[in-house]
Design a protein around this motif. Structure first.
Motif, PDB file in Angstrom:
ATOM      1  N   VAL A 151     -15.494  58.680  62.734  1.00 49.92           N
ATOM      2  CA  VAL A 151     -15.510  57.174  62.839  1.00 49.92           C
ATOM      3  C   VAL A 151     -15.432  56.773  64.385  1.00 49.92           C
ATOM      4  CG1 VAL A 151     -12.830  57.223  62.886  1.00 49.92           C
ATOM      5  CG2 VAL A 151     -14.103  55.066  62.425  1.00 49.92           C
ATOM      6  N   ILE A 152     -16.493  55.828  64.771  1.00 57.32           N
ATOM      7  CA  ILE A 152     -16.489  55.500  66.042  1.00 57.32           C
ATOM      8  C   ILE A 152     -15.292  54.369  66.351  1.00 57.32           C
ATOM      9  CG2 ILE A 152     -18.167  54.104  67.884  1.00 57.32           C
ATOM     10  CD1 ILE A 152     -20.343  55.150  66.011  1.00 57.32           C
ATOM     11  N   ALA A 153     -14.619  54.524  67.438  1.00 62.58           N
ATOM     12  CA  ALA A 153     -13.648  53.512  67.749  1.00 62.58           C
ATOM     13  C   ALA A 153     -13.345  53.389  69.039  1.00 62.58           C
ATOM     14  CB  ALA A 153     -12.174  53.811  67.111  1.00 62.58           C
ATOM     15  N   PRO A 154     -12.928  52.362  69.625  1.00 66.15           N
ATOM     16  CA  PRO A 154     -12.606  52.109  71.147  1.00 66.15           C
ATOM     17  C   PRO A 154     -11.480  53.140  71.373  1.00 66.15           C
ATOM     18  CG  PRO A 154     -12.671  49.732  69.832  1.00 66.15           C
ATOM     19  CD  PRO A 154     -12.482  51.114  68.925  1.00 66.15           C
ATOM     20  N   GLN A 155     -11.624  53.393  72.721  1.00 67.21           N
ATOM     21  CA  GLN A 155     -10.332  54.303  73.160  1.00 67.21           C
ATOM     22  C   GLN A 155      -9.112  53.913  73.260  1.00 67.21           C
ATOM     23  OE1 GLN A 155     -10.885  56.220  77.167  1.00 67.21           O
ATOM     24  NE2 GLN A 155     -11.683  57.868  76.012  1.00 67.21           N
ATOM     25  N   THR A 156      -8.887  52.301  73.116  1.00 65.88           N
ATOM     26  CA  THR A 156      -7.472  51.688  73.246  1.00 65.88           C
ATOM     27  C   THR A 156      -7.029  51.572  71.738  1.00 65.88           C
ATOM     28  OG1 THR A 156      -8.821  49.761  73.555  1.00 65.88           O
ATOM     29  CG2 THR A 156      -7.909  50.632  75.428  1.00 65.88           C
ATOM     30  N   SER A 157      -8.030  51.948  70.925  1.00 67.41           N
ATOM     31  CA  SER A 157      -7.746  51.394  69.302  1.00 67.41           C
ATOM     32  C   SER A 157      -6.347  52.075  68.848  1.00 67.41           C
ATOM     33  CB  SER A 157      -8.827  51.724  68.434  1.00 67.41           C
ATOM     34  OG  SER A 157      -8.860  53.374  68.348  1.00 67.41           O
ATOM     35  N   HIS A 158      -5.889  51.273  67.872  1.00 67.87           N
ATOM     36  CA  HIS A 158      -4.628  51.566  67.069  1.00 67.87           C
ATOM     37  C   HIS A 158      -4.827  53.051  66.524  1.00 67.87           C
ATOM     38  CE1 HIS A 158      -0.890  51.261  64.660  1.00 67.87           C
ATOM     39  NE2 HIS A 158      -0.572  50.495  65.380  1.00 67.87           N
ATOM     40  N   ILE A 159      -5.735  53.383  65.837  1.00 68.37           N
ATOM     41  CA  ILE A 159      -6.032  54.423  65.206  1.00 68.37           C
ATOM     42  C   ILE A 159      -5.955  55.786  66.411  1.00 68.37           C
ATOM     43  CG2 ILE A 159      -7.150  53.584  63.228  1.00 68.37           C
ATOM     44  CD1 ILE A 159      -9.846  54.641  64.119  1.00 68.37           C
TER      45      ILE A 159
END
Length: 345
Positions: free
Chosen positions: A79-87
């Motif tokens: 899954v692509i996600a921001p580095q600051t993301s909750h996950i």
């Protein structure tokens, strides 16, 4: 001690508690097969203007995130996600524990862009040995982001277009969705989400429920299989009617958005008050997570009377703190905090 470090410090608005008390001695079927849950699903569909959507109640945000992501991905996908993301930062590797890698992307302000998603996908599909790499299979964003910034409707729609181009799902984590929709710069309503993503959550824990999150799924095939994933991943509550009753109350008489607007109004007051007092911010926005920058000495003084989150250490030795408003924040406490912090400048 007055606490501002997060937006789930209190229980629930009185109408939610009254609804639980009223239903307390009813006998209801378990696992969400009850009339309260059915009614709550219908109310959420009406608010989203999505009569065909699948609506599912889970016990918490981490369970919702890992269950949605696991249900969408094949076992060789990530899954692509921001580095600051909750996950990526706040779920103890829960996504990786499901067998899926987070393909993290560094962002300027906590927000992924459509071009960044395209770049990840193009790099993968141009790779000669793509077989040996984790395949991007979906995109995760949150509204608001973990740093309080907010996507516009056009920004989310653009990401969704790239997802459709590459056969991926777009998941919008709405743990703070109401606070985003009520923010002064928002150009979205709940009814926009079904048009620009495949699955999203309508947050409860941070927005007036004692606990629980609602997952809204637009993809019919995913929706059919999702209940099995909820049970297998530990997200299904035996006394599921407790979730139904809460969302039933939150989506009656516009309580969900009324509560969100209260937090949004006070967030603007925090932002403007600290700005006028001379404080700078880690990110400039007017959502319910404000990140003013203070010195170490200022933080020590603040912490004697107020509990705030130590959010980030800056290279110059200063500290970004997080001040959250919520449905339960008292305006007099905000006024007192602002007056106190003005004395430190």
């Amino acid at each position: 001690m007055v606490r501002f470090e997060c937006d789930y410090l209190e229980g629930a608005p009185l109408p939610v508690l009254e609804a639980i008390a009223k239903a307390n001695l009813e006998q209801n079927p378990g696992y969400g097969f009850d009339s309260h849950s059915d009614h709550a699903r219908d109310l959420i569909r009406q608010a989203c203007q999505a009569p065909e959507a699948g609506v599912y109640f889970l016990v918490g945000g981490t369970q919702a995130n890992l269950t949605v992501i696991a249900s969408c991905l094949k076992n060789y996908q990530g899954v692509i996600a921001p580095q600051t993301s909750h996950i990526f930062n706040h779920e103890t590797g829960a996504i990786e524990a499901t067998g899926h890698k987070i393909l993290s992307v560094e962002t300027a302000d906590g927000k992924l862009t459509a071009q960044q998603v395209r770049d990840v996908c193009q790099a993968y599909w141009k790779e000669t040995h793509a077989l040996f790499f984790v395949q991007p299979g979906m995109v995760y964003i949150s509204q608001t982001t973990e740093v309080g910034t907010m996507y516009s409707r056009a920004e989310i729609a653009a990401i969704h277009d790239v997802c459709k181009e590459y056969g991926m799902k777009l998941f919008v984590d709405g743990a703070r969705l109401g606070y985003a929709l009520a923010a002064p710069d928002s150009d979205m309503t709940l009814a926009d989400l079904p048009q620009i993503c495949d699955v999203f959550t309508v947050g409860g824990t941070k927005q007036g429920a004692l606990f629980g999150e609602a997952v809204v799924i637009m993809d019919e095939d995913l929706s059919k299989e999702f209940p099995y994933h909820i049970k297998q991943r530990g997200g299904l509550l035996a006394k599921g009617w407790l979730l139904g009753v809460q969302y039933e109350a939150l989506f009656t008489d516009d309580l969900y958005m009324k509560s969100a607007r209260h937090a949004a109004d006070l967030a603007v007051k925090v932002y403007k008050g600290l700005k006028e007092a001379g404080y700078s911010f880690l990110y400039e926005h007017q959502t319910n997570q404000q990140l003013p920058i203070v010195t170490e000495e200022q933080l020590k003084t603040i912490s004697q009377s107020y509990s705030v989150d130590h959010f980030a250490d800056l290279p110059d030795g200063r500290i970004a703190i997080r001040i959250c408003t919520s449905w339960a924040t008292k305006e007099k406490d905000v006024d007192a905090l602002l007056a106190f912090m003005k004395t430190l400048k």
